[in-house]
Motif scaffolding. Structure first.
Motif, PDB file in Angstrom:
ATOM      1  N   THR A  11      -4.911  -9.085  -7.627  1.00  0.00           N
ATOM      2  CA  THR A  11      -4.361  -9.369  -6.303  1.00  0.00           C
ATOM      3  C   THR A  11      -4.435 -10.869  -6.009  1.00  0.00           C
ATOM      4  N   SER A  40      -4.504   0.063 -10.066  1.00  0.00           N
ATOM      5  CA  SER A  40      -5.901   0.166  -9.653  1.00  0.00           C
ATOM      6  C   SER A  40      -6.233   1.585  -9.194  1.00  0.00           C
ATOM      7  N   LEU A 100      -9.462  -0.939  -4.489  1.00  0.00           N
ATOM      8  CA  LEU A 100      -9.395  -2.287  -3.936  1.00  0.00           C
ATOM      9  C   LEU A 100     -10.267  -3.236  -4.742  1.00  0.00           C
ATOM     10  N   TRP A 132      -1.533  -2.367  -7.291  1.00  0.00           N
ATOM     11  CA  TRP A 132      -2.425  -1.380  -6.681  1.00  0.00           C
ATOM     12  C   TRP A 132      -2.232   0.009  -7.273  1.00  0.00           C
ATOM     13  N   SER A 141      -8.783  -3.979  -8.052  1.00  0.00           N
ATOM     14  CA  SER A 141      -7.538  -4.758  -8.005  1.00  0.00           C
ATOM     15  C   SER A 141      -7.759  -6.222  -7.632  1.00  0.00           C
ATOM     16  N   ILE A 143       0.852  -1.199   0.000  1.00  0.00           N
ATOM     17  CA  ILE A 143       0.000   0.000   0.000  1.00  0.00           C
ATOM     18  C   ILE A 143       0.885   1.246   0.000  1.00  0.00           C
TER      19      ILE A 143
END
Lengths: 222, 216
Positions: free
Chosen positions: B146, B107, B139, B104, B142, B35
């Protein structure tokens, strides 16, 4: 701390690192070629109308993509001699890399073929293009352009995967590193240097792939 | 040749425990750092962007096996007396954070710009804008990638075997050497990996298809 870095011991073995790098490139390119062949044949079988031709290809892709390369290479390494096939580690490694990369190539190439719409092909014929030209200009080139980014990044990944082939003692950069390490005991220095060499190799590959893309696929689509 | 009995299977399942644990640690540790990497990669500050993209390029451009070796011996050099376990867990965390950070980043950038502009117009701070507006949407976008990376990570933990760590693959190797039944043992080991990874892959591709449909 008190640790003194000694990269000299590693640089003394530069020729071995050079030949190891060539081994890595050789494994990577042979693996890529085999992966492409498996990919193209696999897509042909995957799009067949007969269920019994399609099903094994789907199973092959799922099994290879959901198990580790290390387990695959061990399996192949021990399975081939049982089938009466005796190959040296390098050839075994190429087969394992080709099978692994081939499964990913099947999925990528299939996506590219499916991205060509029927209307586009019909439009090609309506313009009076020959069958060969329709295939080359309307099907092949746009499909290649669509799959090029994923296929080439898969190839870079395959090149990095060759390092695992050290586990069956294939001749490449990581096995050279392990030999140098066991002779010099300079573990950190050896692996640090070799990691840098891998970074150079993968960066060069990405650069070359990008150059090819820019010269070959550089045309407007809309 | 020896038989594959209860003891052998138990030993392999012991290895499975460490495989799962390594993957969980790598995924959680990688998620936390990932993150930060993704935020740095999409920040206004040029230095943060440069540093994070260098970090990602480093981990995506070198083999996972080499990363394991370098961290394994590097941690020892720092004079920290850690066991193999900690070193390997650190390596997987670093590796995962680079890949998750890149996923991320994509995303975050895929969230429509109007969302950020609307949040700015409402007078939201960076933290609130990210936490309440951008990241929840990112989120969701993704998720397929992920989950796809989680499968890669689980398969990647097998490389800890080469560093001498006894997880599923190394346990299989040991049993294979004891019983001289490599095909059976690696078959079993492969099936175990498959049973973990295949359902995950399906969840991932299912989500992807559903999102593609929703986008149409």
């Amino acid at each position: 701390m008190g640790y003194r870095f000694d990269f000299g011991a590693v640089f003394d073995r530069a020729p071995e690192l050079f030949w190891g790098s060539l081994g890595t490139l050789g494994l990577a390119f042979a693996g890529m070629l085999l992966a492409l062949v498996i990919g193209i044949l696999g897509v042909a079988a995957r799009t067949s109308k007969t269920r019994w031709v399609r099903a094994p290809v789907i199973a092959f892709v799922e099994v290879v993509r959901n198990t580790p390369f290390l387990v695959q290479i061990f399996f192949i390494y021990f399975a081939l001699p049982l089938m009466g096939i005796r190959l040296n580690p390098t050839v075994t490694a190429i087969i394992a890399l080709g099978i692994n990369g081939g499964a990913y190539a099947i999925e990528i190439i299939r996506g590219g073929v499916e991205s060509i719409s029927k209307g586009q092909i019909e439009a090609g014929f309506a313009l009076g293009l020959h069958k060969a030209d329709v295939f080359r200009l309307v099907v092949l080139k746009p499909a290649l352009r669509a799959i090029y980014p994923s296929l080439t990044s898969q190839f870079v990944m395959l090149t990095l995967t060759t390092s695992v082939c050290t586990s069956i003692a294939a001749y490449e950069l990581t096995s050279a590193a392990q030999r140098i390490e066991s002779d010099t005991f300079r573990s950190f220095e050896v692996y640090f240097t070799v990691t840098a060499i891998y970074l150079v190799i993968s960066s060069l590959m990405m650069g070359i792939f990008a150059l090819i893309s820019r010269s070959y696929f550089n045309y407007p689509t809309r | 040749m020896g038989p594959i009995g209860e003891n052998e299977l138990f030993f392999i399942l012991q290895g499975l425990k460490w495989t799962v644990l390594l993957a969980v640690i790598g995924f959680i540790g990688g998620g936390v750092f990932g993150i930060l990497i993704a935020l740095a990669r999409t920040s206004k500050h040029q230095f943060a962007r440069l540093a994070s993209s260098g970090y990602i390029a480093l981990f995506q451009g070198t083999p996972l096996l080499m990363q394991l070796f370098v961290v394994y011996y590097g941690v020892a050099l720092l004079g920290i007396d850690v066991n193999a376990w900690v070193a390997v867990a650190i390596a997987f965390t670093l590796h995962a954070s680079a890949f998750l950070g890149e996923i991320w980043r994509g995303s975050i950038e895929a969230v429509p710009k109007g969302q950020t502009e609307a949040a700015n117009a409402l007078g939201l701070h960076y933290v609130s804008r990210m936490k309440d507006v951008v990241l929840p949407q990112a989120l969701k976008i993704s998720m397929p990638a992920t989950i796809g990376f989680l499968v890669q990570l689980i398969k990647g933990t097998s490389l800890a075997a080469i560093v001498g760590f006894i997880e599923l693959t190394r346990a299989g190797q040991i049993i294979s050497n004891q019983t001289y039944r490599p095909l059976l043992v690696f078959g079993i080991v492969g099936i175990i990996y498959f049973m973990i990874c295949w359902p995950l892959s399906h969840v991932g591709s299912g989500l992807e298809k559903r999102m593609a449909k929703a986008a149409r």
